[in-house]
Structures are given as structure tokens and as C-alpha cells.
Scaffold this motif. Structure first.
Motif, mmCIF file in Angstrom:
data_model
loop_
_atom_site.group_PDB
_atom_site.id
_atom_site.type_symbol
_atom_site.label_atom_id
_atom_site.label_comp_id
_atom_site.label_asym_id
_atom_site.label_seq_id
_atom_site.Cartn_x
_atom_site.Cartn_y
_atom_site.Cartn_z
ATOM 1 N N ILE A 1 47.618 16.130 52.180
ATOM 2 C CA ILE A 1 49.028 15.809 51.930
ATOM 3 C C ILE A 1 49.181 15.038 50.624
ATOM 4 C CG2 ILE A 1 51.000 14.480 52.774
ATOM 5 C CD1 ILE A 1 50.009 15.108 55.630
ATOM 6 N N LEU A 2 48.320 14.026 50.433
ATOM 7 C CA LEU A 2 48.403 13.212 49.226
ATOM 8 C C LEU A 2 48.044 14.022 47.989
ATOM 9 C CD1 LEU A 2 48.826 10.486 47.866
ATOM 10 C CD2 LEU A 2 46.438 9.925 48.375
ATOM 11 N N ILE B 1 48.199 17.361 47.435
ATOM 12 C CA ILE B 1 49.196 18.368 47.077
ATOM 13 C C ILE B 1 50.483 17.714 46.579
ATOM 14 C CG2 ILE B 1 50.652 20.220 47.998
ATOM 15 C CD1 ILE B 1 48.303 20.922 49.872
ATOM 16 N N SER B 2 50.922 16.657 47.242
ATOM 17 C CA SER B 2 52.165 16.008 46.817
ATOM 18 C C SER B 2 52.018 15.321 45.463
ATOM 19 C CB SER B 2 52.620 14.991 47.873
ATOM 20 O OG SER B 2 51.649 13.965 48.039
ATOM 21 N N SER B 3 50.848 14.715 45.211
ATOM 22 C CA SER B 3 50.655 14.003 43.944
ATOM 23 C C SER B 3 50.352 14.951 42.792
ATOM 24 C CB SER B 3 49.541 12.965 44.079
ATOM 25 O OG SER B 3 48.301 13.585 44.374
ATOM 26 N N ARG B 4 49.545 16.000 43.048
ATOM 27 C CA ARG B 4 49.139 16.886 41.963
ATOM 28 C C ARG B 4 50.169 17.975 41.665
ATOM 29 N NH1 ARG B 4 43.576 15.598 41.591
ATOM 30 N NH2 ARG B 4 43.437 13.553 42.573
ATOM 31 N N GLY C 1 53.490 17.667 42.760
ATOM 32 C CA GLY C 1 54.809 17.056 42.730
ATOM 33 C C GLY C 1 54.904 15.946 41.701
ATOM 34 N N VAL C 2 54.196 14.843 41.962
ATOM 35 C CA VAL C 2 54.296 13.670 41.102
ATOM 36 C C VAL C 2 53.762 13.948 39.700
ATOM 37 C CG1 VAL C 2 53.605 11.262 40.807
ATOM 38 C CG2 VAL C 2 54.139 12.134 43.086
ATOM 39 N N TYR C 3 52.636 14.615 39.619
ATOM 40 C CA TYR C 3 52.010 14.842 38.306
ATOM 41 C C TYR C 3 52.925 15.599 37.343
ATOM 42 C CZ TYR C 3 48.557 16.338 34.826
ATOM 43 O OH TYR C 3 47.887 16.586 33.653
ATOM 44 N N HIS D 1 44.837 21.767 39.343
ATOM 45 C CA HIS D 1 45.480 21.194 40.527
ATOM 46 C C HIS D 1 46.028 22.302 41.429
ATOM 47 C CE1 HIS D 1 46.440 17.217 38.203
ATOM 48 N NE2 HIS D 1 45.161 17.322 38.538
ATOM 49 N N SER D 2 46.666 23.280 40.822
ATOM 50 C CA SER D 2 47.250 24.381 41.594
ATOM 51 C C SER D 2 46.172 25.188 42.301
ATOM 52 C CB SER D 2 48.065 25.289 40.666
ATOM 53 O OG SER D 2 49.088 24.567 40.014
ATOM 54 N N SER E 1 44.710 23.096 45.172
ATOM 55 C CA SER E 1 45.691 23.003 46.254
ATOM 56 C C SER E 1 45.709 24.295 47.054
ATOM 57 C CB SER E 1 47.084 22.713 45.686
ATOM 58 O OG SER E 1 47.111 21.459 45.036
#
Length: 394
Positions: A269-270, A272-275, A277-279, A315-316, A319
Motif C-alpha cells: 500500500i505504501l 504504490i501510493s508513494s511511488r 501517487g506522491v512521487y 516504480h510503475s 508496482s
């Protein structure tokens, strides 16, 4: 040599228009990043490597013993001079034709010879104890450096407003906290690079070597041209997920399956959301658009952003592997028994798949009925390869 250095340190590549290296020399009023500062990372990397050895011997190993983690490695193959010569001098993965020839020469059935080569390959892989100690060392470092990064960044203006990364750039003074953060991160990855040549060689040696080189290059690049503010954001964001994956590995080696699954779910979860989304929303937005608006592009700006975009592509991909691993377990209805670190097929952490018959020593006679009636199904989670679904990327 002077000409090469002058070409490499060309101000028109590294710095914005109308800025020179002389403008970024240290003065009594302000200190700026200097390329020679990074020389300190080399001896410090050696110190970190030595600290790792002491940590694994006197802290991680007793913890592993307390958790009753096995100290022995994979089962050793029965000594055989002919097979050993083939393994060391010709191939570690014999094809069908060679297997048949060895079968006739030794009077062993083909499956027994296949098992011998599998066990022999496994001998060169680290024991569960060694893997636990390595993961505990990395977990400890990532937890420390992530905690340090959060405590440092929450006091900085660019954490809350990323445009602060570019105001007055490149004349942003280097603080002691940023210098310490950068040198420690760089030293750690240099130590990982060095340790690859002393640790047991793994199948992903080249991939991880290139990864460490890329990470070191990004850290060095952003320090030299004083993109250190946004660099601290990138480092802290990536360290967060690394803490959880190393914790999940330790739980896996300690056979705490429920805890392993929980930690891996948190990691997924962390990650995928960070790489994903946030990144891109936080990091790429400021390096591509906010910096363009405030500073404007210049040659090294393009290179830096290209590297960050390539990192986003990685990252993609990682993920995708994480989601694929989870979906495969759910589709097979084995969520309750799911070991995500086994399903992910990363050779870094465990032994190759083997059947339950591998526990028995190879016979000296052929047993044709074993190849005719035997099956080669994997039993339980030990039939999968273990490890993280992504390398320790940065």
C-alpha cells in the motif's frame, strides 16, 4: 587531463545561465555544496561496512538465534567428482542431452542428477540466518535514516511548499543537516556496492550493481549542482517503503507468517501510493514544472529530470509486479496461506524450488520408477522463490 576536467565541469552544463562555480565558492557568510565534500563518503562507506559486520555478528545473530532461525544453509549435494567438474568447469544448468550423458556415465537416473545440480547451486546461496542478519542491518539503517529525514524535513519550508526548493536557486546555503543526510545516504549505498563483491554472489548481481550505481549517481548529481533540497525529499520518500519490506523479510525468515503478510500488505500500500501517487504529484511536479517556472531549464536540469522520469518508470514496473503477485494469490484462493515473499520469484532471498524428495541423498543406482511415477510438484511455500518484489531502489 586538465582539458577533460574542464569539459566535465563545464558551467554551462551544470549551472543555470549566468552562474559560475566561483559564485558557489564557500565564504564566511555561506557554505555551498562542493564536489570534494563527497570524498568523505568513501572512507565512511568502509566504516559503515565494518559497522555492519559488527552489527550482524553481535546484534543480529543473537536476535536470530533467539527466534530459533536455522543456522545451517541448504542441504549439501553428495560429493561426486564428475558432477562437480561439470558444475565448476562447464555449466551449472546442464541441458537434457548432457543430463542423459551423465546418467549413462554414472548409472543415475536423470531426475537424481537434476536434484544434485539443484542442491549444488543452493550450496552457494546464503543461509536463512545470513539473510536475516542482512535484512536486520538494512532495516535498522533504513529506520534510522528515515526517522532522521522526517525529523529534519518537518522543520524545513520546502517540505510544506516545494517551490522553496527553487527560490534563490542555486544560491541556497548548505546546512549541516543536509550535508550529514547526503553523506550518510551516499556512504551507505557505496558500502552496499562494495559488499556485493564480498557477499555471496547472487543471480541479480548485475541488476543490483547497476541499481546502486544509478542511486549513487543521482545522489552525487543532485548534490554537486545544489539540488539538495529536492534531493532530501526524494531520499526520504524512498526510505519509507524500504523499512517495511526489510521488516517483512525478517518476519518471513522467522516464520511469522501472519506478521509477514501484514507487513507486506502495508509495504504494498505504501509503495504504490508513494511511488505512483506522491512521487509524480509531489516530486516530478516540482522538478519539472515549478523549477521551470522559477529557475528555467538548463542542460543538467534536463538530465536530472530524465533520471527522475526513468525512476518513475521503474516504480510503475515494480508496482505491477506487486499487484500481480497479490492477484495471483487471491485468484488461487490461497490468501490465508499466502507468503508474498515466496510468490514473487525473486532469487535474492531463498533457495530454488525443490520437491520433498530433495531431502533424501541421491542413490548410487538408477531408479527408473522414480522418473516414471514421481512428480515434481512443489509442496507448501518452500516451492517458491522468496525475496522482495523489487530491488532496493532509490
Amino acid at each position: 587531463m586538465a582539458g577533460i576536467l574542464a569539459w566535465f565541469w563545464n558551467e554551462r552544463f551544470w549551472l543555470p545561465h549566468n552562474v559560475t562555480w566561483a559564485d558557489l565558492k564557500n565564504t564566511d557568510e555561506a557554505t555551498f555544496p562542493q564536489a570534494e565534500d563527497l570524498y568523505l563518503a568513501c572512507p565512511l562507506a568502509f566504516c559503515i561496512f565494518m559497522i555492519r559486520l559488527v552489527f550482524e555478528r553481535f546484534i543480529a545473530r543473537p536476535c536470530a538465534m533467539g527466534l530459533k532461525i536455522q543456522t545451517n544453509g541448504p542441504q549439501k549435494a553428495q560429493p561426486n567428482a564428475i558432477l562437480e567438474k561439470v558444475f565448476t568447469a562447464i555449466t551449472k544448468h546442464p541441458d537434457e542431452k548432457r543430463l542423459e550423458g551423465l546418467s549413462k556415465q554414472l548409472d543415475w537416473d536423470v531426475r537424481t542428477i537434476q536434484r544434485w545440480f539443484r542442491q549444488r547451486r543452493n550450496q552457494e546461496k546464503p543461509s536463512t540466518l545470513a539473510r536475516f542478519c542482512e535484512s536486520m542491518w538494512r532495516f535498522t539503517f533504513y529506520l534510522y535514516i528515515f526517522t532522521y529525514g522526517v525529523r529534519f524535513l518537518k522543520k524545513t519550508p520546502w517540505l510544506w511548499n516545494t517551490k522553496e526548493c527553487w527560490y534563490n536557486y542555486p544560491y541556497q546555503p548548505l546546512t549541516v543537516d543536509i550535508h550529514y543526510y547526503y553523506i550518510l545516504e551516499l556512504s551507505f549505498y557505496l558500502s552496499l556496492l562494495f559488499s556485493q563483491f564480498t557477499d555471496i554472489r547472487r543471480k541479480d548481481f548485475l541488476i543490483m550493481f547497476l541499481h546502486h550505481v544509478a542511486t549513487i549517481s543521482l545522489i552525487t548529481f543532485s548534490y554537486v549542482n545544489n539540488m539538495a533540497r529536492v534531493g532530501t525529499l526524494v531520499m526520504c520518500l524512498h526510505d519509507a517503503a524500504d523499512v517495511l519490506i526489510e521488516a517483512a523479510k525478517m518476519a518471513n525468515y522467522a516464520k511469522c507468517q501472519i506478521l509477514c503478510n501484514l507487513l507486506f500488505a502495508m509495504f504494498a500500500i505504501l509503495f504504490i501510493s508513494s511511488r505512483l501517487g506522491v512521487y509524480p504529484v509531489w516530486i516530478l511536479n516540482t522538478t519539472l514544472f515549478e523549477s521551470w517556472e522559477i529557475v528555467g531549464p538548463y542542460p543538467s536540469w534536463w538530465v536530472f529530470n530524465l533520471l527522475l522520469i526513468l525512476l518513475q518508470l521503474l516504480h510503475s514496473f515494480w508496482s505491477y509486479l506487486i499487484v500481480k503477485t497479490a492477484c495471483r494469490a487471491i485468484s488461487k484462493g490461497k490468501v490465508g496461506k499466502w507468503n508474498p515473499l515466496h510468490v514473487s520469484k525473486d532469487d535474492r532471498s531463498d533457495i530454488e524450488s525443490s520437491s520433498d524428495e530433495d531431502d533424501s541423498p541421491p542413490p548410487n543406482q538408477k531408479h527408473h520408477n522414480s522418473t516414471t511415477n514421481g512428480t515434481n510438484k512443489n509442496h507448501g511455500t518452500n516451492g517458491y522463490l522468496t525475496g522482495a518484489p523489487y530491488p532496493d531502489e532509490h
